[in-house]
Design a protein around this motif. Structure first.
Motif, PDB file in Angstrom:
ATOM      1  N   ALA A  35       0.260 132.880  61.520  1.00 45.26           N
ATOM      2  CA  ALA A  35       0.545 134.313  61.439  1.00 45.26           C
ATOM      3  C   ALA A  35      -0.603 135.149  61.986  1.00 45.26           C
ATOM      4  N   ILE A  36      -1.834 134.653  61.849  1.00 47.65           N
ATOM      5  CA  ILE A  36      -3.001 135.385  62.352  1.00 47.65           C
ATOM      6  C   ILE A  36      -2.934 135.551  63.869  1.00 47.65           C
ATOM      7  N   ALA A  37      -2.318 134.578  64.542  1.00 46.56           N
ATOM      8  CA  ALA A  37      -2.235 134.618  66.004  1.00 46.56           C
ATOM      9  C   ALA A  37      -1.146 135.560  66.500  1.00 46.56           C
ATOM     10  N   LEU A  38      -0.364 136.137  65.584  1.00 46.90           N
ATOM     11  CA  LEU A  38       0.736 137.020  65.960  1.00 46.90           C
ATOM     12  C   LEU A  38       0.371 138.481  65.740  1.00 46.90           C
ATOM     13  N   ASN A  39       0.976 139.379  66.514  1.00 49.38           N
ATOM     14  CA  ASN A  39       0.783 140.803  66.251  1.00 49.38           C
ATOM     15  C   ASN A  39       1.756 141.243  65.158  1.00 49.38           C
ATOM     16  N   TRP A  40       1.690 142.507  64.771  1.00 57.90           N
ATOM     17  CA  TRP A  40       2.487 142.968  63.626  1.00 57.90           C
ATOM     18  C   TRP A  40       3.981 142.821  63.865  1.00 57.90           C
ATOM     19  N   LYS A  41       4.419 143.019  65.112  1.00 54.86           N
ATOM     20  CA  LYS A  41       5.847 142.922  65.413  1.00 54.86           C
ATOM     21  C   LYS A  41       6.310 141.465  65.310  1.00 54.86           C
ATOM     22  N   ASN A  42       5.490 140.549  65.855  1.00 51.49           N
ATOM     23  CA  ASN A  42       5.811 139.131  65.725  1.00 51.49           C
ATOM     24  C   ASN A  42       5.807 138.705  64.266  1.00 51.49           C
ATOM     25  N   PHE A  43       4.899 139.301  63.479  1.00 56.02           N
ATOM     26  CA  PHE A  43       4.798 138.983  62.055  1.00 56.02           C
ATOM     27  C   PHE A  43       6.098 139.340  61.334  1.00 56.02           C
ATOM     28  N   GLU A  44       6.653 140.499  61.653  1.00 55.50           N
ATOM     29  CA  GLU A  44       7.954 140.881  61.099  1.00 55.50           C
ATOM     30  C   GLU A  44       9.030 139.878  61.518  1.00 55.50           C
ATOM     31  N   GLY A  45       8.975 139.465  62.774  1.00 59.61           N
ATOM     32  CA  GLY A  45       9.944 138.489  63.264  1.00 59.61           C
ATOM     33  C   GLY A  45       9.826 137.155  62.543  1.00 59.61           C
ATOM     34  N   LEU A  46       8.594 136.763  62.210  1.00 56.88           N
ATOM     35  CA  LEU A  46       8.375 135.515  61.483  1.00 56.88           C
ATOM     36  C   LEU A  46       8.975 135.592  60.083  1.00 56.88           C
ATOM     37  N   VAL A  47       8.775 136.711  59.410  1.00 59.47           N
ATOM     38  CA  VAL A  47       9.351 136.913  58.075  1.00 59.47           C
ATOM     39  C   VAL A  47      10.880 136.840  58.145  1.00 59.47           C
ATOM     40  N   GLY A  95      24.987 138.518  47.596  1.00 56.03           N
ATOM     41  CA  GLY A  95      25.183 139.889  47.140  1.00 56.03           C
ATOM     42  C   GLY A  95      23.920 140.642  46.765  1.00 56.03           C
ATOM     43  N   ILE A  96      22.759 140.062  47.017  1.00 57.86           N
ATOM     44  CA  ILE A  96      21.494 140.725  46.685  1.00 57.86           C
ATOM     45  C   ILE A  96      20.651 140.859  47.945  1.00 57.86           C
ATOM     46  N   ALA A  97      20.100 142.055  48.147  1.00 63.88           N
ATOM     47  CA  ALA A  97      19.283 142.331  49.327  1.00 63.88           C
ATOM     48  C   ALA A  97      17.803 142.287  48.974  1.00 63.88           C
ATOM     49  N   MET A  98      17.041 141.531  49.743  1.00 65.76           N
ATOM     50  CA  MET A  98      15.590 141.543  49.645  1.00 65.76           C
ATOM     51  C   MET A  98      15.078 142.481  50.739  1.00 65.76           C
ATOM     52  N   LEU A  99      14.435 143.565  50.316  1.00 64.70           N
ATOM     53  CA  LEU A  99      13.918 144.552  51.263  1.00 64.70           C
ATOM     54  C   LEU A  99      12.423 144.328  51.433  1.00 64.70           C
ATOM     55  N   VAL A 100      12.027 143.885  52.614  1.00 65.91           N
ATOM     56  CA  VAL A 100      10.654 143.438  52.840  1.00 65.91           C
ATOM     57  C   VAL A 100       9.870 144.433  53.691  1.00 65.91           C
ATOM     58  N   ASP A 101       8.702 144.794  53.184  1.00 60.49           N
ATOM     59  CA  ASP A 101       7.724 145.564  53.956  1.00 60.49           C
ATOM     60  C   ASP A 101       6.643 144.578  54.386  1.00 60.49           C
ATOM     61  N   CYS A 102       6.446 144.409  55.692  1.00 60.15           N
ATOM     62  CA  CYS A 102       5.506 143.418  56.227  1.00 60.15           C
ATOM     63  C   CYS A 102       4.159 144.077  56.508  1.00 60.15           C
ATOM     64  N   LYS A 103       3.117 143.571  55.878  1.00 62.62           N
ATOM     65  CA  LYS A 103       1.775 144.130  56.038  1.00 62.62           C
ATOM     66  C   LYS A 103       0.885 143.121  56.768  1.00 62.62           C
ATOM     67  N   HIS A 104       0.576 143.435  58.012  1.00 72.94           N
ATOM     68  CA  HIS A 104      -0.257 142.586  58.859  1.00 72.94           C
ATOM     69  C   HIS A 104      -1.718 143.042  58.778  1.00 72.94           C
ATOM     70  N   TRP A 105      -2.070 143.669  57.659  1.00 79.17           N
ATOM     71  CA  TRP A 105      -3.427 144.201  57.485  1.00 79.17           C
ATOM     72  C   TRP A 105      -4.439 143.073  57.318  1.00 79.17           C
ATOM     73  N   LYS A 106      -5.660 143.336  57.765  1.00 80.78           N
ATOM     74  CA  LYS A 106      -6.745 142.370  57.567  1.00 80.78           C
ATOM     75  C   LYS A 106      -7.469 142.596  56.246  1.00 80.78           C
ATOM     76  N   ARG A 107      -7.379 143.801  55.707  1.00 77.65           N
ATOM     77  CA  ARG A 107      -8.056 144.096  54.445  1.00 77.65           C
ATOM     78  C   ARG A 107      -7.086 144.808  53.501  1.00 77.65           C
ATOM     79  N   TYR A 108      -7.186 144.470  52.242  1.00 73.07           N
ATOM     80  CA  TYR A 108      -6.347 145.089  51.224  1.00 73.07           C
ATOM     81  C   TYR A 108      -7.219 145.599  50.092  1.00 73.07           C
ATOM     82  N   SER A 109      -6.826 146.694  49.515  1.00 71.84           N
ATOM     83  CA  SER A 109      -7.412 147.143  48.258  1.00 71.84           C
ATOM     84  C   SER A 109      -6.261 147.356  47.292  1.00 71.84           C
ATOM     85  N   ARG A 110      -6.567 147.396  46.030  1.00 77.06           N
ATOM     86  CA  ARG A 110      -5.515 147.611  45.032  1.00 77.06           C
ATOM     87  C   ARG A 110      -4.814 148.952  45.264  1.00 77.06           C
TER      88      ARG A 110
END
Length: 213
Positions: free
Chosen positions: A80-92, A124-139
Motif C-alpha cells: 500500500a505504501i507504493a500506491l498513491n491515494w487513488k490506488n489505495f482506494e482502489g485496493l480497499v 443488506g448492510i453497507a460498509m461506508l469506507v473513508d480511505c486515509k493514505h496519511w503518513k501521520r495520524y493524531s487522535r
C-alpha cells in the motif's frame, strides 16, 4: 525482504507517460535483462502496453500489479505504501470485492454535497469506507475524520431507502485496530480479517438505519 522491496520499486517504476528498460532498471536497481523480463511480464498479464522501445502504464496498472503481489503473499501494508491515494482506494475496493461485496467507488451525495470513497454492500448492510493514505495520524485528526464519516453515513441512510450502513475508516500507517465513537479505525494490513469478522462484530460498531420490513 530485499525481494519484496524490489517488487515494490517495480510498482513505483510503472510511470505513466512511458518508460524505457534502462530507466526502469535504474529505478529498480535491476540489470537490463531482468528489467526487460519484468516489463514484458506486465504486458503479458494485461498491464500496460509497449510501443517501440518504451512501456506505457496507467495508474490502474499499478493497482493490478499490487493485487498480484498480494495474491502471492506479499505484505499488504508494504504494498500500500507504493500506491498513491487513488490506488489505495482502489485496493480497499478490490479487497471488498474479493469478499463478495458489491462495490460503489467515489459515491457522490447531494444537498449537501458529500463524497464517500468506497461503499461495499453485502447481505443488506453497507460498509461506508473513508480511505486515509496519511503518513501521520493524531487522535484529533482521526476524531475529526470519524465525525465527518458519521455525517456522510447519516446522509447516505437518509438518501437510500431502507439502508443499513456502518462508517469505517481504513488507514495506511495505523499500527492496530482502534475505535472512536464506535467507528472502527482499521489499518490496511488488518482490513481483510476485519471484513471476514464484520458481521459478527456489528454490535460493537455504530450502525445506522433501520432494517427493511
Amino acid at each position: 525482504m530485499k525481494f519484496t522491496q524490489k517488487m515494490l520499486s517495480c510498482i513505483q517504476a510503472m510511470i505513466p507517460g512511458g518508460i524505457s528498460v534502462d530507466d526502469f532498471a535504474m529505478i529498480t536497481k535491476s540489470n537490463f535483462v531482468d528489467s526487460q523480463k519484468i516489463l514484458d511480464g506486465y504486458i503479458k498479464n494485461g498491464m500496460g502496453k509497449k510501443q517501440e522501445n518504451k512501456y506505457y502504464f496507467e495508474e490502474s496498472d499499478k493497482l493490478k500489479a499490487a493485487i498480484e503481489l498480494i495474491k502471492n503473499g506479499f505484505p499488504i501494508s508494504e504494498i500500500a505504501i507504493a500506491l498513491n491515494w487513488k490506488n489505495f482506494e482502489g485496493l480497499v475496493a478490490e479487497m471488498l470485492s474479493s469478499k463478495d461485496f458489491a462495490i460503489i467507488k467515489n459515491l457522490i451525495l447531494t444537498k449537501p454535497r458529500m463524497e464517500i470513497d468506497v461503499v461495499g454492500i453485502r447481505l443488506g448492510i453497507a460498509m461506508l469506507v473513508d480511505c486515509k493514505h496519511w503518513k501521520r495520524y493524531s487522535r484529533s485528526t482521526l476524531t475529526s475524520a470519524v465525525k465527518k464519516q458519521i455525517e456522510r453515513t447519516k446522509h447516505y441512510v437518509l438518501k437510500t431507502q431502507g439502508a443499513i450502513a456502518v462508517p469505517v475508516i481504513v488507514t495506511l500507517y495505523q499500527d492496530k485496530l482502534d475505535f472512536i465513537n464506535r467507528v472502527p479505525i482499521v489499518p490496511i494490513f488488518q482490513f481483510s480479517s476485519f471484513i471476514d469478522e464484520f458481521y459478527g462484530n456489528l454490535d460493537h460498531m455504530k450502525t445506522m438505519g433501520t432494517e427493511p420490513v
